[in-house]
Design a protein around this motif. Structure first.
Motif, mmCIF file in Angstrom:
data_model
loop_
_atom_site.group_PDB
_atom_site.id
_atom_site.type_symbol
_atom_site.label_atom_id
_atom_site.label_comp_id
_atom_site.label_asym_id
_atom_site.label_seq_id
_atom_site.Cartn_x
_atom_site.Cartn_y
_atom_site.Cartn_z
ATOM 1 N N UNK A 35 -14.693 31.548 -14.140
ATOM 2 C CA UNK A 35 -15.025 32.964 -15.030
ATOM 3 C C UNK A 35 -16.458 32.396 -15.783
ATOM 4 N N UNK A 36 -17.220 33.514 -15.756
ATOM 5 C CA UNK A 36 -18.459 33.555 -16.510
ATOM 6 C C UNK A 36 -18.232 33.883 -17.983
ATOM 7 N N UNK A 37 -18.522 33.208 -18.884
ATOM 8 C CA UNK A 37 -18.140 33.521 -20.240
ATOM 9 C C UNK A 37 -19.524 33.739 -21.144
ATOM 10 N N UNK A 38 -20.481 34.486 -20.462
ATOM 11 C CA UNK A 38 -21.434 35.060 -21.157
ATOM 12 C C UNK A 38 -20.940 36.225 -21.832
ATOM 13 N N UNK A 39 -21.772 36.646 -22.765
ATOM 14 C CA UNK A 39 -21.208 37.820 -23.747
ATOM 15 C C UNK A 39 -21.032 38.802 -23.179
ATOM 16 N N UNK A 40 -21.658 39.311 -22.026
ATOM 17 C CA UNK A 40 -21.522 40.692 -21.377
ATOM 18 C C UNK A 40 -19.872 40.565 -20.449
ATOM 19 N N UNK A 41 -19.452 39.588 -20.336
ATOM 20 C CA UNK A 41 -18.402 39.393 -19.500
ATOM 21 C C UNK A 41 -16.956 39.456 -20.382
ATOM 22 N N UNK A 42 -17.164 39.662 -21.782
ATOM 23 C CA UNK A 42 -15.793 39.578 -22.566
ATOM 24 C C UNK A 42 -14.508 40.032 -22.079
ATOM 25 N N UNK A 43 -14.593 41.279 -21.427
ATOM 26 C CA UNK A 43 -13.412 42.014 -21.024
ATOM 27 C C UNK A 43 -12.700 41.287 -19.693
ATOM 28 N N UNK A 44 -13.798 40.949 -18.987
ATOM 29 C CA UNK A 44 -13.418 39.995 -17.811
ATOM 30 C C UNK A 44 -12.609 38.748 -18.045
ATOM 31 N N UNK A 45 -13.259 38.094 -19.144
ATOM 32 C CA UNK A 45 -12.583 36.917 -19.675
ATOM 33 C C UNK A 45 -11.175 36.982 -20.154
ATOM 34 N N UNK A 46 -10.863 38.122 -21.014
ATOM 35 C CA UNK A 46 -9.589 38.309 -21.575
ATOM 36 C C UNK A 46 -8.608 38.780 -20.359
ATOM 37 N N UNK A 47 -9.081 39.532 -19.360
ATOM 38 C CA UNK A 47 -8.125 40.043 -18.219
ATOM 39 C C UNK A 47 -7.975 38.482 -17.373
ATOM 40 N N UNK A 48 -9.183 37.946 -17.177
ATOM 41 C CA UNK A 48 -8.815 36.649 -16.070
ATOM 42 C C UNK A 48 -7.651 35.580 -16.732
ATOM 43 N N UNK A 49 -7.780 35.410 -18.267
ATOM 44 C CA UNK A 49 -6.955 34.394 -18.621
ATOM 45 C C UNK A 49 -5.462 34.947 -18.644
ATOM 46 N N UNK A 50 -5.438 36.110 -18.783
ATOM 47 C CA UNK A 50 -3.976 36.770 -18.595
ATOM 48 C C UNK A 50 -3.463 36.671 -17.097
ATOM 49 N N UNK A 51 -4.187 37.110 -16.230
ATOM 50 C CA UNK A 51 -3.837 36.924 -14.686
ATOM 51 C C UNK A 51 -3.675 35.137 -14.543
ATOM 52 N N UNK A 52 -4.660 34.349 -15.086
ATOM 53 C CA UNK A 52 -4.498 32.985 -14.831
ATOM 54 C C UNK A 52 -3.090 32.439 -15.305
ATOM 55 N N UNK A 53 -2.582 32.860 -16.329
ATOM 56 C CA UNK A 53 -1.244 32.404 -16.942
ATOM 57 C C UNK A 53 -0.302 32.868 -16.125
ATOM 58 N N UNK A 54 -0.304 34.315 -15.479
ATOM 59 C CA UNK A 54 0.659 34.926 -14.495
ATOM 60 C C UNK A 54 0.614 34.048 -13.341
ATOM 61 N N UNK A 55 -0.327 33.619 -12.634
ATOM 62 C CA UNK A 55 -0.646 32.817 -11.445
ATOM 63 C C UNK A 55 0.059 31.564 -11.645
ATOM 64 N N UNK A 56 -0.216 30.975 -12.961
ATOM 65 C CA UNK A 56 0.188 29.488 -13.203
ATOM 66 C C UNK A 56 1.784 29.481 -13.405
ATOM 67 N N UNK A 57 2.446 30.883 -13.539
ATOM 68 C CA UNK A 57 3.673 30.769 -13.687
ATOM 69 C C UNK A 57 4.622 30.661 -12.252
#
Length: 391
Positions: free
Chosen positions: A225-247
């Motif tokens: 995940x690119x964490x440059x400023x323009x990617x803020x919403x993507x970082x939030x959603x990707x983190x949630x999906x990452x937690x779901x996949x990890x479960x």
């Protein structure tokens, strides 16, 4: 915008709405006076968008605003807009206030955070302020972020698990399936040449089916995940999906964030809030370095899906980046490039890099959170990706 005292006259109602939009300057042409709740709504809009210069009104490009930098007045205004407008409108107005009036610093005060309407964009703003946030505010900020994350998990988790569990089952193809594991559509298609017209039936000489996924790891997923400023919403959603996949026991999930440095947050995937506060929005971008790290972590290429989430504005070595993608694909890795993982549509992105990735068989496209499970299911099954028509 509606009130309980709306006029029954459609023409008068149209004038009222135009009056609220235009802001009441002499040139607005409505001749419509406001009172009661309408006047209060107009005051809240004027405080943010002003009346404009040169008679342009609220809809003009030149605007002034009346909130200033006073925390008490902003807190009152936040309370007002939550009273007068629906949640979706409140979120847009908050975003405008932060962007247009430079109110980010006020979010460092706990009292302000308690007054705002929490959404994905607010979380992105808080994450960008993380390093400047005093300790007295951090717990309040974490509570705000946790509320948004939990709401997203409720919305997205069940369908993601169901979709990917099915994909994992179907990906485990076997040549001699049990009766209840036969894929009849594929079996019929594979045996059409054995059709017996006199009996009006097909004699299946070859069965096509799949075994059920066991509790052992079947697939490996790397979210980069690119964490440059323009990617803020993507970082939030990707983190949630990452937690779901990890479960999910059948998926070994790794989460990597990057700017010019690379950070592996896999050990924090049990709590997406920890993941989000482990990011540092802003800075440059070195996709090549991030992919080099991800490539080094792959142990079973044919069973691995790498998801790069980035606007592709590469600050590193472009040719090396493309060579890494080509090498991963050649080894059997399923490579997915998402320009954004959000509800906002296609962002600004580097079209030259996107075209180069498409030429390698890794087309880049924006993806909504609701579509993400289907994208992952297709990648797991090694099917063509369901790319949205809007790309």
């Amino acid at each position: 915008m509606t009130t309980a005292t709306e006029s029954a006259d459609p023409a008068q109602e149209r004038l009222r709405r135009w009056r609220l939009v235009l802001g009441g300057d002499a040139a607005d042409g409505t001749g419509c006076a406001l009172s009661g709740q309408d006047a209060a709504m107009d005051g809240a809009l004027t405080a943010l968008y002003g009346r404009g210069d040169g008679g342009k009104g609220r809809a003009g490009r030149e605007r002034s605003a009346g909130l200033g930098a006073s925390a008490p007045s902003v807190a009152r205004w936040l309370g007002d807009i939550r009273t007068y407008f629906p949640s979706s409108v409140v979120q847009v107005m908050q975003r405008d206030a932060i962007d247009r009036l430079g109110l980010s610093a006020l979010l460092l005060e706990p009292e302000m955070l308690e007054a705002v309407e929490a959404d994905v964009h607010l979380v992105g703003t808080l994450l960008s302020l993380n390093k400047a946030m005093p300790e007295t505010t951090k717990e309040t900020a974490r509570a705000v972020v946790r509320k948004v994350v939990e709401d997203l998990e409720k919305r997205l988790a069940s369908r993601t698990r169901a979709t990917l569990t099915g994909a994992l089952d179907r990906s485990a193809r076997i040549s001699r399936p049990r009766h209840h594991d036969i894929d009849w559509n594929r079996t019929i298609a594979a045996n059409l040449k054995h059709y017996l017209p006199e009996y009006r039936t097909i004699v299946p000489e070859r069965l096509v089916g799949y075994g059920r996924a066991s509790q052992s790891v079947k697939k490996e997923v790397v979210l980069c995940i690119d964490q440059s400023g323009s990617m803020a919403a993507s970082v939030v959603y990707a983190s949630v999906f990452g937690a779901v996949l990890a479960s999910m026991r059948s998926i070994d999930t790794r989460l990597v964030v990057f700017d010019t440095a690379v950070v592996d947050l896999t050990d924090q995937l049990d709590d997406p809030v920890d993941v989000l506060f482990g990011t540092q929005l802003g800075g440059g971008t070195d996709i090549n370095r991030a992919l080099a790290y991800c490539q080094s972590q792959i142990t079973r290429p044919a069973e691995t899906v790498v998801v790069l989430i980035s606007d592709l504005y590469e600050g590193g070595i472009r040719d090396e980046m493309l060579k890494r993608v080509a090498a991963m694909k050649a080894s059997g890795v399923q490579f997915v490039t998402l320009l954004a993982l959000s509800d906002e549509g296609a962002p600004a992105y580097d079209r030259e890099h996107a075209a180069a990735l498409a030429a390698l068989g890794a087309p880049a496209f924006a993806c909504t959170p609701d579509l993400f499970p289907d994208i992952m299911a297709a990648a797991i099954e090694k099917r063509p990706l369901p790319i949205p028509d809007t790309q």
